[in-house]
Design an enzyme around this catalytic site. Sequence first.
Site, mmCIF file in Angstrom:
data_model
loop_
_atom_site.group_PDB
_atom_site.id
_atom_site.type_symbol
_atom_site.label_atom_id
_atom_site.label_comp_id
_atom_site.label_asym_id
_atom_site.label_seq_id
_atom_site.Cartn_x
_atom_site.Cartn_y
_atom_site.Cartn_z
ATOM 1 N N GLY A 1 -63.262 -47.295 -22.327
ATOM 2 C CA GLY A 1 -63.051 -48.676 -22.775
ATOM 3 C C GLY A 1 -62.280 -49.534 -21.798
ATOM 4 O O GLY A 1 -61.964 -50.683 -22.094
ATOM 5 N N GLY B 1 -63.334 -50.770 -19.043
ATOM 6 C CA GLY B 1 -64.186 -51.810 -18.437
ATOM 7 C C GLY B 1 -65.030 -51.332 -17.266
ATOM 8 O O GLY B 1 -65.633 -52.149 -16.564
ATOM 9 N N THR C 1 -67.987 -49.598 -17.021
ATOM 10 C CA THR C 1 -69.420 -49.904 -17.083
ATOM 11 C C THR C 1 -69.650 -51.401 -17.006
ATOM 12 O O THR C 1 -70.585 -51.867 -16.339
ATOM 13 C CB THR C 1 -70.039 -49.323 -18.382
ATOM 14 O OG1 THR C 1 -69.856 -47.915 -18.347
ATOM 15 C CG2 THR C 1 -71.518 -49.628 -18.490
ATOM 16 N N THR C 2 -68.772 -52.162 -17.646
ATOM 17 C CA THR C 2 -68.896 -53.624 -17.583
ATOM 18 C C THR C 2 -68.771 -54.094 -16.138
ATOM 19 O O THR C 2 -69.538 -54.955 -15.684
ATOM 20 C CB THR C 2 -67.808 -54.288 -18.471
ATOM 21 O OG1 THR C 2 -67.958 -53.798 -19.800
ATOM 22 C CG2 THR C 2 -67.928 -55.793 -18.460
ATOM 23 N N GLU D 1 -71.476 -42.610 -14.015
ATOM 24 C CA GLU D 1 -71.191 -41.207 -14.374
ATOM 25 C C GLU D 1 -72.403 -40.292 -14.172
ATOM 26 O O GLU D 1 -72.862 -39.653 -15.112
ATOM 27 C CB GLU D 1 -70.722 -41.123 -15.833
ATOM 28 C CG GLU D 1 -69.462 -41.929 -16.071
ATOM 29 C CD GLU D 1 -68.595 -41.345 -17.167
ATOM 30 O OE1 GLU D 1 -68.678 -40.126 -17.417
ATOM 31 O OE2 GLU D 1 -67.823 -42.098 -17.758
HETATM 32 P P1 ADP Z 1 -65.794 -48.035 -20.037
HETATM 33 O O1 ADP Z 1 -67.064 -47.988 -19.250
HETATM 34 O O2 ADP Z 1 -64.569 -48.020 -19.188
HETATM 35 O O3 ADP Z 1 -65.727 -47.006 -21.126
HETATM 36 P P2 ADP Z 1 -66.901 -50.503 -21.104
HETATM 37 O O4 ADP Z 1 -67.095 -51.419 -19.952
HETATM 38 O O5 ADP Z 1 -68.102 -49.784 -21.642
HETATM 39 O O6 ADP Z 1 -65.724 -49.466 -20.774
HETATM 40 O O7 ADP Z 1 -66.269 -51.308 -22.297
HETATM 41 C C1 ADP Z 1 -65.105 -52.107 -22.137
HETATM 42 C C2 ADP Z 1 -64.790 -52.814 -23.450
HETATM 43 O O8 ADP Z 1 -65.828 -53.729 -23.752
HETATM 44 C C3 ADP Z 1 -64.685 -51.879 -24.640
HETATM 45 O O9 ADP Z 1 -63.664 -52.372 -25.484
HETATM 46 C C4 ADP Z 1 -66.031 -52.004 -25.300
HETATM 47 O O10 ADP Z 1 -65.932 -51.772 -26.676
HETATM 48 C C5 ADP Z 1 -66.399 -53.453 -25.011
HETATM 49 N N1 ADP Z 1 -67.851 -53.656 -24.891
HETATM 50 C C6 ADP Z 1 -68.675 -53.001 -24.061
HETATM 51 N N2 ADP Z 1 -69.935 -53.447 -24.165
HETATM 52 C C7 ADP Z 1 -69.911 -54.429 -25.109
HETATM 53 C C8 ADP Z 1 -70.886 -55.308 -25.670
HETATM 54 N N3 ADP Z 1 -72.167 -55.257 -25.266
HETATM 55 N N4 ADP Z 1 -70.486 -56.182 -26.603
HETATM 56 C C9 ADP Z 1 -69.204 -56.248 -27.003
HETATM 57 N N5 ADP Z 1 -68.213 -55.475 -26.501
HETATM 58 C C10 ADP Z 1 -68.552 -54.570 -25.571
#
Ligand code: ADP
Length: 245
Positions: A37, A39, A41-42, A158
């Site tokens: 969580g 960020g 992947t984002t 990953e």
């Molecule tokens: P990581 O890859 O480090 O686990 P992510 O980038 O997947 O983290 O997610 C970062 C945050 O954004 C988390 O709180 C997740 O719940 C939120 N999040 C990820 N994708 C979405 C989305 N499509 N809509 C709303 N929130 C999202």
Amino acid sequence: MIKLNNVSVRYGKNQVLSNINLEINEGENLIILGPNGSGKTTLLKTIMGLIHFEGEIEIDGKNINSFSRSEIARYISYVPQIFTTPFSFTVKEFVSMGLYRKKRDYWDEEKDVEEALKMTNIYDLKDKYINKISGGELQKCLIARALVQDSIFIAMDEPMSHLDVKAVLEISSIVASLSSQGKGIVIISHDVNIIKNLNGNILLLKNGNISFLGKEENPDFVSSLERVFEVKVHKNDDIYYFTKL
Ligand code: ADP
């Protein structure tokens, strides 16, 4: 070079990335580590132009917003974490799909696909069906497909998360050879010890902020690791392991 200037991302009211400043260079590995969580992947998807962001991203000095999707694909290919398909493609057919992102004039299908299959050590599997091979073999197919795309950068989410230790070592050495051939690799990992197999810059993310960006040798690395993962970090025989604070 891919350059991020003050990049921030929000999902609704949820601020997921805050003021990220980053340079990703050809011929280098950037290893992104951080808790679930945080960020990661984002950030990867933002770098690929898939997510709306504030701030600025430049690819080779040009604003990413001026690129079409197929132009971005010429710069960056993607190796996803999990891939499933109900379709029975052979390994060779699947790897060939990377060609569709290339400009038609440059296609030399047989040669490109064969080279990618050999580089990822799956040439002997070329006529097998991708839904009948192991997770490690499928991961190599995904990397081979990205190689066929022939982009300058490869973003990997990953790629070793479901693999046994031998497959992890094999994929690590394939990835390491890609950066030594001039590709820029951005790789998310849940395993801190990947930095032993993949020399590169390490980015530690916490709550959407960069907590550390630099090499493992940096004297701040271990304390940053402890702060980001909220654990005590130990090192034995050059391997990191963790205990509760
Ligand atoms: P990581 O890859 O480090 O686990 P992510 O980038 O997947 O983290 O997610 C970062 C945050 O954004 C988390 O709180 C997740 O719940 C939120 N999040 C990820 N994708 C979405 C989305 N499509 N809509 C709303 N929130 C999202």
